[in-house]
Design a protein around this motif. Structure first.
Motif, PDB file in Angstrom:
ATOM      1  N   SER A  64       0.839  -1.210   0.000  1.00 43.64           N
ATOM      2  CA  SER A  64       0.000   0.000   0.000  1.00 43.64           C
ATOM      3  C   SER A  64       0.869   1.252   0.000  1.00 43.64           C
ATOM      4  N   THR A  66       0.480   5.602   0.865  1.00 45.63           N
ATOM      5  CA  THR A  66      -0.316   6.724   1.358  1.00 45.63           C
ATOM      6  C   THR A  66       0.426   8.015   1.040  1.00 45.63           C
ATOM      7  N   THR A 146      -4.901   7.085   0.077  1.00 48.22           N
ATOM      8  CA  THR A 146      -4.276   5.761   0.187  1.00 48.22           C
ATOM      9  C   THR A 146      -4.732   4.847  -0.953  1.00 48.22           C
ATOM     10  N   SER A 148      -4.517   1.011  -0.990  1.00 48.35           N
ATOM     11  CA  SER A 148      -4.121  -0.079  -0.097  1.00 48.35           C
ATOM     12  C   SER A 148      -3.769  -1.349  -0.863  1.00 48.35           C
TER      13      SER A 148
END
Length: 172
Positions: A64, A66, A146, A148
């Protein structure tokens, strides 16, 4: 002569102290003071609002990512308000990833007393992001974007896929 001078002095002193100076005053009529309020709300984007996810190596696709946008926008509101987020449309060029691959979150520390909704997927339908934020003369919001699970980015042509996101503040 001294006695006469003393008598005159006492007489003048008695006259001076016997009169009281009276200040003159005037009074105006009543004055009305008004404070006229209107509901007011605004959102101002920060200096660098663009969000870039960069996938340049094989390792980038392994987990992931962010992107934190500190001071992403500022809200001024004289009443409590709710924040929503909306995507303007699908990622372009056509054939890009689904909108909901990107989720948006306002960390609780910057929710201005409101209740943040975690991991709000991008959608063309307005979705609640923060509920019941307090009135403020300048609430500064951080927003985390984000991805993920980058699996849906596999098999896409190398390109920059874009959409626009709009934040809306609505007074309660």
């Amino acid at each position: 002569m001294k006695k006469n001078l003393l008598i005159v002095f006492i007489a003048v002193a008695a006259i001076c102290f016997g009169f009281q100076a009276k200040a003159q005053s005037g009074t105006s009529g009543p004055v009305t003071v008004n404070i006229n309020l209107s509901d007011a709300i605004s959102i101002t984007l920060g200096a660098a609002p663009t969000v870039n996810f960069n996938y340049t190596t094989a390792a980038d696709y392994a987990g992931s990512k962010t992107v934190e946008k500190a001071s992403h926008f500022t809200v001024v509101s004289n009443k409590p308000y709710d924040l929503t987020v909306t995507a303007g449309g699908a990622f372009t060029p056509a054939g890009g990833p689904a909108l909901d691959i990107v989720t948006v979150t306002v960390p609780a520390a910057t929710a201005n007393g409101g209740t943040p909704v975690a991991n709000v997927p991008l959608s063309t339908t307005a979705a609640a992001l923060v509920n019941n934020s307090t009135a403020s003369t300048g609430a500064v919001y951080t927003v985390d974007y984000t991805i993920s699970n980058p699996a849906s980015l596999l098999n896409l042509a190398g390109s920059a896929y874009s959409t626009t996101v709009t934040y809306t503040a609505t007074q309660r």
